[in-house]
Enzyme design. Sequence first.
Site, PDB file in Angstrom:
ATOM      1  N   CYS A   1       0.854  -1.225   0.007  1.00 20.11           N
ATOM      2  CA  CYS A   1       0.050   0.003  -0.196  1.00 20.11           C
ATOM      3  C   CYS A   1       0.976   1.204  -0.132  1.00 20.11           C
ATOM      4  O   CYS A   1       1.301   1.745  -1.084  1.00 20.11           O
ATOM      5  CB  CYS A   1      -1.033   0.025   1.078  1.00 20.11           C
ATOM      6  SG  CYS A   1      -2.427   1.168   0.961  1.00 20.11           S
TER       7      CYS A   1
ATOM      8  N   HIS B   1      -3.593  -5.107   0.536  1.00 16.42           N
ATOM      9  CA  HIS B   1      -3.025  -5.441   2.155  1.00 16.42           C
ATOM     10  C   HIS B   1      -3.117  -6.927   1.859  1.00 16.42           C
ATOM     11  O   HIS B   1      -4.217  -7.486   2.636  1.00 16.42           O
ATOM     12  CB  HIS B   1      -3.731  -4.952   2.983  1.00 16.42           C
ATOM     13  CG  HIS B   1      -3.273  -3.315   3.307  1.00 16.42           C
ATOM     14  ND1 HIS B   1      -2.180  -3.117   4.073  1.00 16.42           N
ATOM     15  CD2 HIS B   1      -3.836  -2.291   2.703  1.00 16.42           C
ATOM     16  CE1 HIS B   1      -2.188  -1.959   4.079  1.00 16.42           C
ATOM     17  NE2 HIS B   1      -3.093  -1.194   3.183  1.00 16.42           N
TER      18      HIS B   1
ATOM     19  N   GLU C   1      -1.554  -8.725   4.059  1.00 15.56           N
ATOM     20  CA  GLU C   1      -0.916  -9.164   5.150  1.00 15.56           C
ATOM     21  C   GLU C   1      -1.703  -8.897   6.450  1.00 15.56           C
ATOM     22  O   GLU C   1      -1.600  -9.393   7.466  1.00 15.56           O
ATOM     23  CB  GLU C   1       0.266  -8.514   5.717  1.00 15.56           C
ATOM     24  CG  GLU C   1      -0.046  -7.034   6.096  1.00 15.56           C
ATOM     25  CD  GLU C   1      -0.423  -5.995   5.393  1.00 15.56           C
ATOM     26  OE1 GLU C   1      -0.691  -4.647   5.800  1.00 15.56           O
ATOM     27  OE2 GLU C   1      -0.911  -6.118   4.066  1.00 15.56           O
TER      28      GLU C   1
END
Length: 247
Positions: free
Chosen positions: A109, A199, A201
Site C-alpha cells: 500500500c 493488503h 498481510e
Amino acid sequence: MRRPRLLFLSQFANPGSWNPQIWRRVLGHDDEAAAFEALLDSLGVLDGLDFAGCHAHMGAPLPDDLGAIDAVVLGGSFASVADAYPWQQALQAWLLRWRATGKPLMGICGGHQLMTVTLGGRVERSPAGPEVGSLPVTRTPAGRSHPLFAGFGDEAPFFFGNSDRVVEPSPGATVLATRPNLPAAALDHGGNWVSVQFHPETTCDRMATCWAEIDAARGAAYHFIPGCERMILNYLRLAGVVGTVAA
C-alpha cells in the site's frame, strides 16, 4: 548457522494523527510490526526467522548494518507520499541504500507508493476517491505467471484502503495486476523488489478499524478473505528466507 533476518518497516502514520484507543480491540493494536509477527506465526514460519520490527514513523533509527538483514517488508501508511515528512525522507534515503544491496523488498500500500517514487515513478491522488473494500484484482500476463501470485485465481480479492495511486511505475517496472481505477495495483520493480497497492498481510477487522476515525461506514466494505495472507508466504519464498512449508 544463523536464521534469516526479516525486517518489517512500519510507517503506520505520522505521530499524533490517530487515536490509539480505537485500535485496542485488534491484534497488535496500532503496532503493525506486532501484527505482522503474528501473521508469520500463523503461517508457520516465525520460528525459522529472526524477525525485527522498526517503527520508522515514530523516528526509530533505521538499521545501519544492511549486511545483517536478508529481506525487508515495507508496510502501509495513513500518510501520503506527498506529505514528505522527515521520517518519510529518511525512509527513502534508506531504501536507496537497500536497493544497492540487491536484496529483496516487498512494499504494501503506502510502501508500494513510497518505493515507486523513490525509484522514479509517480503517485497521485485518486480522482475517483478512495479505493476501499475486499476487491478483486485483474492480473496481467506477467502477473499470471509471477511467483508472487502463485496459488491465486485470476481475479483474486484483496483488502484495499488507499486514497493515492501509482500512475507511472518506476522505470523498468513490470505491472502485475490492475483495477479499473488502479493502472498499477502490483509491480515487479526488478532487482528482487515487488510491491502491491492492496493488503495481503492484514485482516478485515484491521482494515475496518483503519476507517473508524475517517469514515466508519466504509468499514462495512470489508469481508473475510480466506488465504490472502499466503501472498506473504510467496514473497518469503521468492526472497529465499523460507523454503516450502505447509500453511
